[in-house]
Scaffold this motif. Structure first.
Motif, PDB file in Angstrom:
ATOM      1  N   GLN A 206      10.979   7.099   1.561  1.00  0.00           N
ATOM      2  CA  GLN A 206      11.191   7.734   1.609  1.00  0.00           C
ATOM      3  C   GLN A 206      11.351   8.909   0.558  1.00  0.00           C
ATOM      4  OE1 GLN A 206      16.351   6.170   1.411  1.00  0.00           O
ATOM      5  NE2 GLN A 206      17.075   8.855   0.780  1.00  0.00           N
ATOM      6  N   TYR A 207      11.317   7.682  -0.789  1.00  0.00           N
ATOM      7  CA  TYR A 207      10.768   8.402  -2.093  1.00  0.00           C
ATOM      8  C   TYR A 207       9.900   8.784  -2.842  1.00  0.00           C
ATOM      9  CZ  TYR A 207      15.585   7.553  -2.361  1.00  0.00           C
ATOM     10  OH  TYR A 207      17.747   7.397  -2.394  1.00  0.00           O
ATOM     11  N   ARG A 208       8.857   8.447  -1.487  1.00  0.00           N
ATOM     12  CA  ARG A 208       7.154   8.279  -2.655  1.00  0.00           C
ATOM     13  C   ARG A 208       6.050   8.824  -1.391  1.00  0.00           C
ATOM     14  NH1 ARG A 208       5.281   6.233  -6.812  1.00  0.00           N
ATOM     15  NH2 ARG A 208       3.877   7.636  -6.181  1.00  0.00           N
ATOM     16  N   PRO A 209       6.513  10.498  -0.388  1.00  0.00           N
ATOM     17  CA  PRO A 209       5.846  10.251   1.112  1.00  0.00           C
ATOM     18  C   PRO A 209       4.392  10.745   0.961  1.00  0.00           C
ATOM     19  CG  PRO A 209       7.227  12.027   0.181  1.00  0.00           C
ATOM     20  CD  PRO A 209       7.608  11.241  -0.616  1.00  0.00           C
ATOM     21  N   ASP A 210       4.115  10.685  -0.887  1.00  0.00           N
ATOM     22  CA  ASP A 210       2.325  11.008  -1.143  1.00  0.00           C
ATOM     23  C   ASP A 210       1.654   9.525  -1.277  1.00  0.00           C
ATOM     24  OD1 ASP A 210       4.704   9.889  -3.283  1.00  0.00           O
ATOM     25  OD2 ASP A 210       2.578  10.053  -4.470  1.00  0.00           O
ATOM     26  N   LEU A 211       2.747   8.254  -1.405  1.00  0.00           N
ATOM     27  CA  LEU A 211       1.858   6.931  -0.988  1.00  0.00           C
ATOM     28  C   LEU A 211       1.729   6.893   0.126  1.00  0.00           C
ATOM     29  CD1 LEU A 211       3.852   4.984  -3.146  1.00  0.00           C
ATOM     30  CD2 LEU A 211       2.097   5.943  -3.616  1.00  0.00           C
ATOM     31  N   ASN A 212       0.352   6.035   0.717  1.00  0.00           N
ATOM     32  CA  ASN A 212       0.187   5.341   2.438  1.00  0.00           C
ATOM     33  C   ASN A 212       0.912   4.035   2.287  1.00  0.00           C
ATOM     34  OD1 ASN A 212      -1.204   8.180   2.870  1.00  0.00           O
ATOM     35  ND2 ASN A 212      -3.039   6.705   1.550  1.00  0.00           N
ATOM     36  N   VAL A 213       1.904   3.849   3.044  1.00  0.00           N
ATOM     37  CA  VAL A 213       2.815   3.133   2.721  1.00  0.00           C
ATOM     38  C   VAL A 213       2.875   2.138   4.533  1.00  0.00           C
ATOM     39  CG1 VAL A 213       5.005   1.914   2.612  1.00  0.00           C
ATOM     40  CG2 VAL A 213       4.111   3.419   1.481  1.00  0.00           C
ATOM     41  N   SER A 214       2.610   1.549   4.974  1.00  0.00           N
ATOM     42  CA  SER A 214       2.791   0.527   5.698  1.00  0.00           C
ATOM     43  C   SER A 214       2.751  -1.163   5.879  1.00  0.00           C
ATOM     44  CB  SER A 214       1.269   0.665   6.830  1.00  0.00           C
ATOM     45  OG  SER A 214       0.520  -0.225   5.970  1.00  0.00           O
ATOM     46  N   VAL A 215       3.130  -1.408   6.425  1.00  0.00           N
ATOM     47  CA  VAL A 215       3.482  -3.315   7.254  1.00  0.00           C
ATOM     48  C   VAL A 215       2.432  -4.122   7.944  1.00  0.00           C
ATOM     49  CG1 VAL A 215       4.929  -4.959   7.345  1.00  0.00           C
ATOM     50  CG2 VAL A 215       5.784  -2.662   6.042  1.00  0.00           C
ATOM     51  N   ILE A 216       2.003  -4.620   8.196  1.00  0.00           N
ATOM     52  CA  ILE A 216       0.896  -5.747   8.890  1.00  0.00           C
ATOM     53  C   ILE A 216       1.996  -6.575   9.001  1.00  0.00           C
ATOM     54  CG2 ILE A 216      -0.941  -6.714   9.451  1.00  0.00           C
ATOM     55  CD1 ILE A 216      -1.898  -5.264   6.320  1.00  0.00           C
ATOM     56  N   PRO A 217       2.028  -6.572  11.147  1.00  0.00           N
ATOM     57  CA  PRO A 217       2.635  -7.900  10.652  1.00  0.00           C
ATOM     58  C   PRO A 217       2.871  -8.973  11.283  1.00  0.00           C
ATOM     59  CG  PRO A 217       2.665  -6.461  13.025  1.00  0.00           C
ATOM     60  CD  PRO A 217       2.045  -5.664  11.541  1.00  0.00           C
ATOM     61  N   THR A 218       2.666  -9.656  10.303  1.00  0.00           N
ATOM     62  CA  THR A 218       1.252 -11.027  10.239  1.00  0.00           C
ATOM     63  C   THR A 218       3.051 -11.622   9.930  1.00  0.00           C
ATOM     64  OG1 THR A 218      -0.985 -12.119   8.663  1.00  0.00           O
ATOM     65  CG2 THR A 218       0.838 -10.333   7.754  1.00  0.00           C
ATOM     66  N   PHE A 219       2.048 -13.247  10.703  1.00  0.00           N
ATOM     67  CA  PHE A 219       3.174 -14.231  10.242  1.00  0.00           C
ATOM     68  C   PHE A 219       2.937 -15.038   8.635  1.00  0.00           C
ATOM     69  CE2 PHE A 219       4.622 -18.921  10.819  1.00  0.00           C
ATOM     70  CZ  PHE A 219       5.521 -19.051  11.091  1.00  0.00           C
ATOM     71  N   PRO A 220       3.972 -15.384   8.044  1.00  0.00           N
ATOM     72  CA  PRO A 220       5.044 -15.858   8.422  1.00  0.00           C
ATOM     73  C   PRO A 220       6.277 -14.653   8.142  1.00  0.00           C
ATOM     74  CG  PRO A 220       4.424 -16.740   6.656  1.00  0.00           C
ATOM     75  CD  PRO A 220       3.841 -15.803   6.446  1.00  0.00           C
ATOM     76  N   SER A 221       6.096 -13.096   7.315  1.00  0.00           N
ATOM     77  CA  SER A 221       7.075 -12.828   6.653  1.00  0.00           C
ATOM     78  C   SER A 221       6.376 -11.497   6.788  1.00  0.00           C
ATOM     79  CB  SER A 221       7.635 -13.405   5.694  1.00  0.00           C
ATOM     80  OG  SER A 221       6.837 -13.352   4.329  1.00  0.00           O
ATOM     81  N   GLY A 222       5.123 -11.173   7.200  1.00  0.00           N
ATOM     82  CA  GLY A 222       5.101  -9.327   7.110  1.00  0.00           C
ATOM     83  C   GLY A 222       3.997  -9.007   5.631  1.00  0.00           C
ATOM     84  N   LEU A 223       3.364  -8.524   5.648  1.00  0.00           N
ATOM     85  CA  LEU A 223       2.520  -7.774   4.569  1.00  0.00           C
ATOM     86  C   LEU A 223       2.856  -6.185   4.550  1.00  0.00           C
ATOM     87  CD1 LEU A 223       1.132  -9.265   2.107  1.00  0.00           C
ATOM     88  CD2 LEU A 223      -1.252  -8.962   3.703  1.00  0.00           C
ATOM     89  N   GLY A 224       3.838  -5.833   3.283  1.00  0.00           N
ATOM     90  CA  GLY A 224       3.153  -4.177   2.642  1.00  0.00           C
ATOM     91  C   GLY A 224       1.459  -3.732   2.241  1.00  0.00           C
ATOM     92  N   LEU A 225       1.859  -2.941   2.413  1.00  0.00           N
ATOM     93  CA  LEU A 225       0.294  -2.360   1.976  1.00  0.00           C
ATOM     94  C   LEU A 225       0.063  -0.873   1.673  1.00  0.00           C
ATOM     95  CD1 LEU A 225      -3.163  -2.256   1.649  1.00  0.00           C
ATOM     96  CD2 LEU A 225      -3.001  -1.624   4.389  1.00  0.00           C
TER      97      LEU A 225
END
Length: 279
Positions: A206-225
């Motif tokens: 929401q606040y930093r659209p300049d960043l490349n933000v994603s989530v890898i749905p990896t067990f057990p609880s996800g990994l943000g990148l």
């Protein structure tokens, strides 16, 4: 399922065993249906939360991904917030300069000889130390946020790491893809628990659209990148109180209604991940 139809403990255990068998044979839909019934009857039943996580996060496990990221990037420096027993810190390569931060580290793994462990909170570390001086190099290659499972703390950790970032810095964030509402609570009520770190991802989107933000749905609880960092940005620190207030007002129902809008998903395959970390 009505309360009068709720199964007893033995029946719940049988249902979970059935769900696990279905998961192994690839019948994901039926396994998920059974888990939902179990969670309706027994919301704190841990194995149901774990199976839900496995259903939602197939593919590479997060430890495998972190290993591959270290090998791919061969980072000159690495900072880990939340060292715990050293299970991820030990994945850093021998030549990498490592700083690990944890108020109560309980290292059980063999960690790199160049690793420096600071037994303090991350807030205290960044208030007392200059990260570049502790690394012995004016560069932050890779950071990993895996400390308290509380949004505003993770936000401060991100702000502090970004202050030392360069255009090619990569920041990873653990526990940001909770599969169930109870596992996403700020106060821990389940054994399987992510906390509200999902809010950090949501706030960055929401606040930093300049960043490349994603989530890898990896067990057990996800990994943000997160890539595309900018040490000059003051958006998060200048608006910290407002961001915390407005983001805490966001409910997990947003994730339930539109998960990939709130938590942008990066496919859990190595080619997609490699492309993201290379920019």
């Amino acid at each position: 399922m009505n309360k009068s139809d709720s199964p007893d403990k033995e029946s719940v255990a049988d249902m979970i065993r059935q769900a696990e068998m279905l998961l192994e044979t690839g019948d994901m839909g039926e396994a998920d249906r059974i888990c939902e019934n179990v969670l309706h009857a027994s919301p704190l039943y841990n194995r149901a939360h774990v199976i839900k996580a496995k259903l939602m996060m197939p593919g590479l496990k997060y430890g495998q991904i972190i290993n591959r990221i270290h090998w791919e990037l061969n980072p000159e420096t690495y900072v880990e917030i939340g060292v715990a027993r050293g299970g991820t810190l030990c994945r850093a390569q021998a030549e990498t300069r490592v700083v690990g931060i944890d108020p109560e580290p309980k290292i059980e793994k063999k960690i790199p000889s160049r690793a420096k462990i600071y037994p303090t909170t991350s807030d205290d570390f960044f208030a007392r130390y200059n990260l570049f001086e502790e690394l012995g190099m004016d560069k932050l290659s890779l950071g990993f946020i895996d400390g308290l499972h509380i949004f505003e703390q993770a936000l401060r950790d991100f702000i502090n790491l970004e202050r030392y970032s360069q255009p090619d810095t990569v920041i990873l964030i653990h526990d940001c893809y909770p599969p169930t509402r109870l596992s996403a609570e700020r106060d821990r009520v389940t054994a399987y628990w992510c906390g509200d770190i999902w809010r950090l991802i949501a706030s960055l989107v929401q606040y930093r659209p300049d960043l490349n933000v994603s989530v890898i749905p990896t067990f057990p609880s996800g990994l943000g990148l997160v890539t595309g960092l900018d040490h000059r940005s003051s958006v998060l620190i200048d608006n910290y109180e407002d961001i915390v207030s407005s983001t805490l007002a966001r409910d997990y129902s947003e994730v339930e209604a539109s998960r990939e809008r709130v938590l942008p998903v990066l496919e859990n395959d190595w080619e997609s991940i490699r492309g993201a970390i290379q920019g």
